[in-house]
Design a protein around this motif. Sequence first.
Motif, PDB file in Angstrom:
ATOM      1  N   SER A   1       3.065  63.579  11.193  1.00 53.54           N
ATOM      2  CA  SER A   1       2.567  64.737  11.990  1.00 53.54           C
ATOM      3  C   SER A   1       2.415  64.742  13.329  1.00 53.54           C
ATOM      4  O   SER A   1       1.655  63.083  13.310  1.00 53.54           O
TER       5      SER A   1
ATOM      6  N   ARG B   1       2.047  67.358  16.607  1.00 56.55           N
ATOM      7  CA  ARG B   1       2.000  68.792  17.178  1.00 56.55           C
ATOM      8  C   ARG B   1       2.163  68.845  18.173  1.00 56.55           C
ATOM      9  O   ARG B   1       1.618  68.415  19.524  1.00 56.55           O
TER      10      ARG B   1
ATOM     11  N   TYR C   1       2.343  76.889  20.134  1.00 55.71           N
ATOM     12  CA  TYR C   1       2.629  75.412  19.337  1.00 55.71           C
ATOM     13  C   TYR C   1       3.658  75.206  18.397  1.00 55.71           C
ATOM     14  O   TYR C   1       4.396  76.092  17.484  1.00 55.71           O
TER      15      TYR C   1
ATOM     16  N   GLN D   1       3.375  73.017  15.048  1.00 53.31           N
ATOM     17  CA  GLN D   1       2.616  71.801  13.993  1.00 53.31           C
ATOM     18  C   GLN D   1       4.309  71.159  13.313  1.00 53.31           C
ATOM     19  O   GLN D   1       4.691  72.034  12.511  1.00 53.31           O
TER      20      GLN D   1
END
Length: 126
Positions: free
Chosen positions: A16, A18, A79, A81
């Motif tokens: 992951s 961000r 943002y 994610q």
Amino acid sequence: VQLQASGGGLVQAGGSLRLSCAASGFTFTWYNMGWFRQAPGKEREFVAAVSWSGGMTYYSDSVKGRFTISRDNAKNTVYLQMNSLKPEDTAVYYCAADGVVRRPRVGFGVREYGYWGQGTLVTVSS
């Protein structure tokens, strides 16, 4: 107008990241915001967008269910994610602001966005 993207980097598949995009120089809360990406040798493509109110979000089919776009109007920041990353997500990611104030619908095309950040590189290794 300034859009400063950050948060890119190298990550393994399944990981992951961000991304953040800090906006300044315009009334952030009046504009739909989007994320696009461009892989080497390919055209820039739509990834996700959020309406100026924050009430509506849209995703390309390739990232739906894995990526989440959000905005914090108090911080003038949008943002992205990104979860369950795949090697095919490797690209330079750009944030962009709509070219029209309070456009009632979110745009998916590059030409509908009037302001662009410098991009942040995301590399997903297999």
